[in-house]
Motif scaffolding. Structure first.
Motif, PDB file in Angstrom:
ATOM      1  N   PRO A  80     -36.218  13.059 -49.265  1.00 21.96           N
ATOM      2  CA  PRO A  80     -36.180  13.851 -50.505  1.00 21.96           C
ATOM      3  C   PRO A  80     -35.740  15.297 -50.291  1.00 21.96           C
ATOM      4  O   PRO A  80     -35.052  15.867 -51.143  1.00 21.96           O
ATOM      5  CB  PRO A  80     -37.638  13.792 -50.997  1.00 21.96           C
ATOM      6  CG  PRO A  80     -38.186  12.543 -50.407  1.00 21.96           C
ATOM      7  CD  PRO A  80     -37.520  12.411 -49.061  1.00 21.96           C
ATOM      8  N   ILE A  81     -36.134  15.884 -49.149  1.00 22.38           N
ATOM      9  CA  ILE A  81     -35.691  17.251 -48.859  1.00 22.38           C
ATOM     10  C   ILE A  81     -34.169  17.287 -48.714  1.00 22.38           C
ATOM     11  O   ILE A  81     -33.493  18.160 -49.264  1.00 22.38           O
ATOM     12  CB  ILE A  81     -36.370  17.787 -47.584  1.00 22.38           C
ATOM     13  CG1 ILE A  81     -37.869  18.002 -47.835  1.00 22.38           C
ATOM     14  CG2 ILE A  81     -35.728  19.106 -47.141  1.00 22.38           C
ATOM     15  CD1 ILE A  81     -38.637  18.469 -46.618  1.00 22.38           C
ATOM     16  N   GLY A  82     -33.636  16.317 -47.968  1.00 24.20           N
ATOM     17  CA  GLY A  82     -32.183  16.233 -47.813  1.00 24.20           C
ATOM     18  C   GLY A  82     -31.500  16.018 -49.154  1.00 24.20           C
ATOM     19  O   GLY A  82     -30.422  16.580 -49.412  1.00 24.20           O
ATOM     20  N   LEU A  83     -32.109  15.214 -50.027  1.00 25.01           N
ATOM     21  CA  LEU A  83     -31.545  14.967 -51.354  1.00 25.01           C
ATOM     22  C   LEU A  83     -31.517  16.246 -52.186  1.00 25.01           C
ATOM     23  O   LEU A  83     -30.529  16.527 -52.880  1.00 25.01           O
ATOM     24  CB  LEU A  83     -32.372  13.886 -52.065  1.00 25.01           C
ATOM     25  CG  LEU A  83     -31.866  13.438 -53.442  1.00 25.01           C
ATOM     26  CD1 LEU A  83     -30.494  12.796 -53.323  1.00 25.01           C
ATOM     27  CD2 LEU A  83     -32.851  12.460 -54.077  1.00 25.01           C
ATOM     28  N   CYS A  84     -32.581  17.044 -52.103  1.00 24.23           N
ATOM     29  CA  CYS A  84     -32.626  18.311 -52.838  1.00 24.23           C
ATOM     30  C   CYS A  84     -31.579  19.289 -52.306  1.00 24.23           C
ATOM     31  O   CYS A  84     -30.917  19.990 -53.088  1.00 24.23           O
ATOM     32  CB  CYS A  84     -34.017  18.928 -52.743  1.00 24.23           C
ATOM     33  SG  CYS A  84     -35.291  18.025 -53.658  1.00 24.23           S
ATOM     34  N   VAL A  85     -31.434  19.341 -50.986  1.00 21.10           N
ATOM     35  CA  VAL A  85     -30.412  20.210 -50.385  1.00 21.10           C
ATOM     36  C   VAL A  85     -29.024  19.778 -50.845  1.00 21.10           C
ATOM     37  O   VAL A  85     -28.186  20.615 -51.220  1.00 21.10           O
ATOM     38  CB  VAL A  85     -30.507  20.172 -48.847  1.00 21.10           C
ATOM     39  CG1 VAL A  85     -29.314  20.892 -48.219  1.00 21.10           C
ATOM     40  CG2 VAL A  85     -31.817  20.798 -48.372  1.00 21.10           C
ATOM     41  N   ALA A  86     -28.775  18.459 -50.844  1.00 22.87           N
ATOM     42  CA  ALA A  86     -27.486  17.937 -51.293  1.00 22.87           C
ATOM     43  C   ALA A  86     -27.267  18.233 -52.773  1.00 22.87           C
ATOM     44  O   ALA A  86     -26.153  18.565 -53.201  1.00 22.87           O
ATOM     45  CB  ALA A  86     -27.412  16.429 -51.040  1.00 22.87           C
ATOM     46  N   GLY A  87     -28.359  18.143 -53.559  1.00 26.88           N
ATOM     47  CA  GLY A  87     -28.263  18.427 -54.986  1.00 26.88           C
ATOM     48  C   GLY A  87     -27.870  19.872 -55.249  1.00 26.88           C
ATOM     49  O   GLY A  87     -27.006  20.157 -56.089  1.00 26.88           O
ATOM     50  N   VAL A  88     -28.485  20.798 -54.519  1.00 27.98           N
ATOM     51  CA  VAL A  88     -28.137  22.207 -54.675  1.00 27.98           C
ATOM     52  C   VAL A  88     -26.702  22.460 -54.224  1.00 27.98           C
ATOM     53  O   VAL A  88     -25.941  23.174 -54.895  1.00 27.98           O
ATOM     54  CB  VAL A  88     -29.109  23.100 -53.878  1.00 27.98           C
ATOM     55  CG1 VAL A  88     -28.647  24.553 -53.894  1.00 27.98           C
ATOM     56  CG2 VAL A  88     -30.526  23.005 -54.458  1.00 27.98           C
ATOM     57  N   ALA A  89     -26.310  21.865 -53.089  1.00 28.47           N
ATOM     58  CA  ALA A  89     -24.941  22.038 -52.580  1.00 28.47           C
ATOM     59  C   ALA A  89     -23.919  21.510 -53.587  1.00 28.47           C
ATOM     60  O   ALA A  89     -22.882  22.143 -53.828  1.00 28.47           O
ATOM     61  CB  ALA A  89     -24.788  21.313 -51.244  1.00 28.47           C
ATOM     62  N   PHE A  90     -24.215  20.355 -54.174  1.00 26.63           N
ATOM     63  CA  PHE A  90     -23.310  19.785 -55.176  1.00 26.63           C
ATOM     64  C   PHE A  90     -23.223  20.679 -56.404  1.00 26.63           C
ATOM     65  O   PHE A  90     -22.137  20.899 -56.964  1.00 26.63           O
ATOM     66  CB  PHE A  90     -23.810  18.382 -55.559  1.00 26.63           C
ATOM     67  CG  PHE A  90     -23.067  17.760 -56.702  1.00 26.63           C
ATOM     68  CD1 PHE A  90     -21.772  17.287 -56.539  1.00 26.63           C
ATOM     69  CD2 PHE A  90     -23.667  17.641 -57.959  1.00 26.63           C
ATOM     70  CE1 PHE A  90     -21.089  16.714 -57.600  1.00 26.63           C
ATOM     71  CE2 PHE A  90     -22.989  17.067 -59.017  1.00 26.63           C
ATOM     72  CZ  PHE A  90     -21.695  16.597 -58.836  1.00 26.63           C
ATOM     73  N   TYR A  91     -24.359  21.235 -56.816  1.00 26.40           N
ATOM     74  CA  TYR A  91     -24.368  22.043 -58.034  1.00 26.40           C
ATOM     75  C   TYR A  91     -23.694  23.396 -57.837  1.00 26.40           C
ATOM     76  O   TYR A  91     -23.265  24.015 -58.818  1.00 26.40           O
ATOM     77  CB  TYR A  91     -25.801  22.241 -58.531  1.00 26.40           C
ATOM     78  CG  TYR A  91     -25.842  22.629 -59.994  1.00 26.40           C
ATOM     79  CD1 TYR A  91     -25.564  21.681 -60.975  1.00 26.40           C
ATOM     80  CD2 TYR A  91     -26.115  23.938 -60.389  1.00 26.40           C
ATOM     81  CE1 TYR A  91     -25.565  22.024 -62.312  1.00 26.40           C
ATOM     82  CE2 TYR A  91     -26.118  24.293 -61.723  1.00 26.40           C
ATOM     83  CZ  TYR A  91     -25.842  23.328 -62.682  1.00 26.40           C
ATOM     84  OH  TYR A  91     -25.832  23.681 -64.005  1.00 26.40           O
ATOM     85  N   ILE A  92     -23.572  23.850 -56.599  1.00 25.70           N
ATOM     86  CA  ILE A  92     -22.825  25.088 -56.338  1.00 25.70           C
ATOM     87  C   ILE A  92     -21.405  24.971 -56.875  1.00 25.70           C
ATOM     88  O   ILE A  92     -20.843  25.928 -57.420  1.00 25.70           O
ATOM     89  CB  ILE A  92     -22.805  25.403 -54.823  1.00 25.70           C
ATOM     90  CG1 ILE A  92     -24.196  25.866 -54.374  1.00 25.70           C
ATOM     91  CG2 ILE A  92     -21.762  26.472 -54.498  1.00 25.70           C
ATOM     92  CD1 ILE A  92     -24.327  26.023 -52.868  1.00 25.70           C
ATOM     93  N   PHE A  93     -20.820  23.779 -56.749  1.00 29.79           N
ATOM     94  CA  PHE A  93     -19.473  23.546 -57.273  1.00 29.79           C
ATOM     95  C   PHE A  93     -19.519  23.161 -58.753  1.00 29.79           C
ATOM     96  O   PHE A  93     -18.703  23.631 -59.553  1.00 29.79           O
ATOM     97  CB  PHE A  93     -18.779  22.453 -56.459  1.00 29.79           C
ATOM     98  CG  PHE A  93     -18.547  22.833 -55.031  1.00 29.79           C
ATOM     99  CD1 PHE A  93     -17.391  23.511 -54.662  1.00 29.79           C
ATOM    100  CD2 PHE A  93     -19.479  22.543 -54.042  1.00 29.79           C
ATOM    101  CE1 PHE A  93     -17.171  23.886 -53.341  1.00 29.79           C
ATOM    102  CE2 PHE A  93     -19.270  22.914 -52.724  1.00 29.79           C
ATOM    103  CZ  PHE A  93     -18.114  23.586 -52.367  1.00 29.79           C
ATOM    104  N   LEU A  94     -20.482  22.301 -59.103  1.00 34.09           N
ATOM    105  CA  LEU A  94     -20.563  21.827 -60.476  1.00 34.09           C
ATOM    106  C   LEU A  94     -20.837  22.951 -61.460  1.00 34.09           C
ATOM    107  O   LEU A  94     -20.352  22.918 -62.599  1.00 34.09           O
ATOM    108  CB  LEU A  94     -21.667  20.759 -60.594  1.00 34.09           C
ATOM    109  CG  LEU A  94     -21.813  20.069 -61.956  1.00 34.09           C
ATOM    110  CD1 LEU A  94     -20.542  19.294 -62.294  1.00 34.09           C
ATOM    111  CD2 LEU A  94     -23.022  19.150 -61.964  1.00 34.09           C
TER     112      LEU A  94
END
Length: 277
Positions: A80-94
């Protein structure tokens, strides 16, 4: 400042559902992980002690006590921590590109607002930081709850209790997310803020110049990275340890602040002069 606050509120409301979903996933999976990992250990203990008649002392000597560190190192916790990190990284572009999506692109209305266009940049980067710190705060709230559940499941004779600070210090991944001191917090999250600002500037290069902007974004990012690590390279390969560690540290801080200011200035310039409506 009032317009900036409204923009931050607007941007956060747009990501609130994703934020809530990721926190919900973290809550469910991590607590499930406590139950699964503790139950696996207890099942093994029951099998060895009550079915194979292994003395408890021998079991503990052979397999050891269970600590909460085993839960933290499991996919249930780190996933879940990795998923949250990926979510934030994705939203930086989104957070930027979603404004250009659709027939009536929203970015045109956003850029026509009666406020400085640089406030749009600040609002978006503030939203990213709020998301990041929000996930960290949520994890800090969850950890003591999970430890209580763990202690309630595993008998005291079969567990090795560790303090929260000791647990975080034992996991390099957690030490970055949850720094052990205020200085480390400023350094880690300051570096993250710098990285996001450089990425934002690269996105604005691409939005301003299209295909040429991609090359400009890559070049800008590469120059920023080279400048940031230049003192380290000089220290290692050119001046042969000329700088004291504290001097090198201050030099890195100064370069980081210069790069952050440059990214803000460049982003403001692109928003005002190159991105038109």
């Amino acid at each position: 400042m009032k317009n900036y606050g409204k923009l931050v509120n607007f941007e956060f409301n747009r990501v609130a559902k994703l934020f809530a979903v990721l926190m919900g996933i973290t809550l469910i999976l991590q607590i499930a992980g406590v139950f699964v990992e503790a139950r696996d250990y207890l099942n093994m203990a029951n099998e060895k002690i009550y079915e194979e008649m292994m003395p408890k002392a021998e079991f503990l000597e052979t397999f050891g006590q269970m600590s909460f560190l085993q839960v933290i190192r499991s996919i249930w916790f780190l996933g879940p921590i990795g998923l949250c990190v990926a979510g934030v990284a994705f939203y930086i572009f989104l957070i930027w590109y979603r404004d250009w999506v659709g027939k009536n692109t929203f970015v045109y209305r956003l850029l026509m607002l009666p406020t400085s266009r640089l406030n749009i940049f600040f609002a978006k980067i503030t939203t990213i930081m709020i998301m990041t710190l929000g996930f960290v705060a949520f994890q800090l709230i969850l950890l003591p709850i999970e430890i209580v559940i763990f202690k309630g499941m595993v008998p005291v004779d079969f567990r090795n209790d560790m303090g929260l600070t000791e647990l975080v210090g034992s996991m390099p991944e957690l030490s970055i997310i949850i720094p052990g001191s205020f200085l480390e917090f400023i350094l880690y999250y300051g570096a993250g803020l710098l990285a996001v600002s450089i990425l934002f500037t690269g996105i604005l290069f691409e939005r301003s110049f299209k295909w040429k902007g991609i090359f400009a974004a890559v070049a800008y990012g590469a120059v920023a990275v080279v400048l940031f690590i230049a003192p380290l390279l000089l220290q290692e390969f050119v001046v042969d340890g000329f700088f004291y560690p504290i001097e090198l540290f201050v030099l890195e801080i100064v370069i980081g602040l210069i790069l952050l200011a440059a990214s803000i200035w460049m982003s403001g310039f692109l928003l005002k002069k190159k991105i038109t409506v």
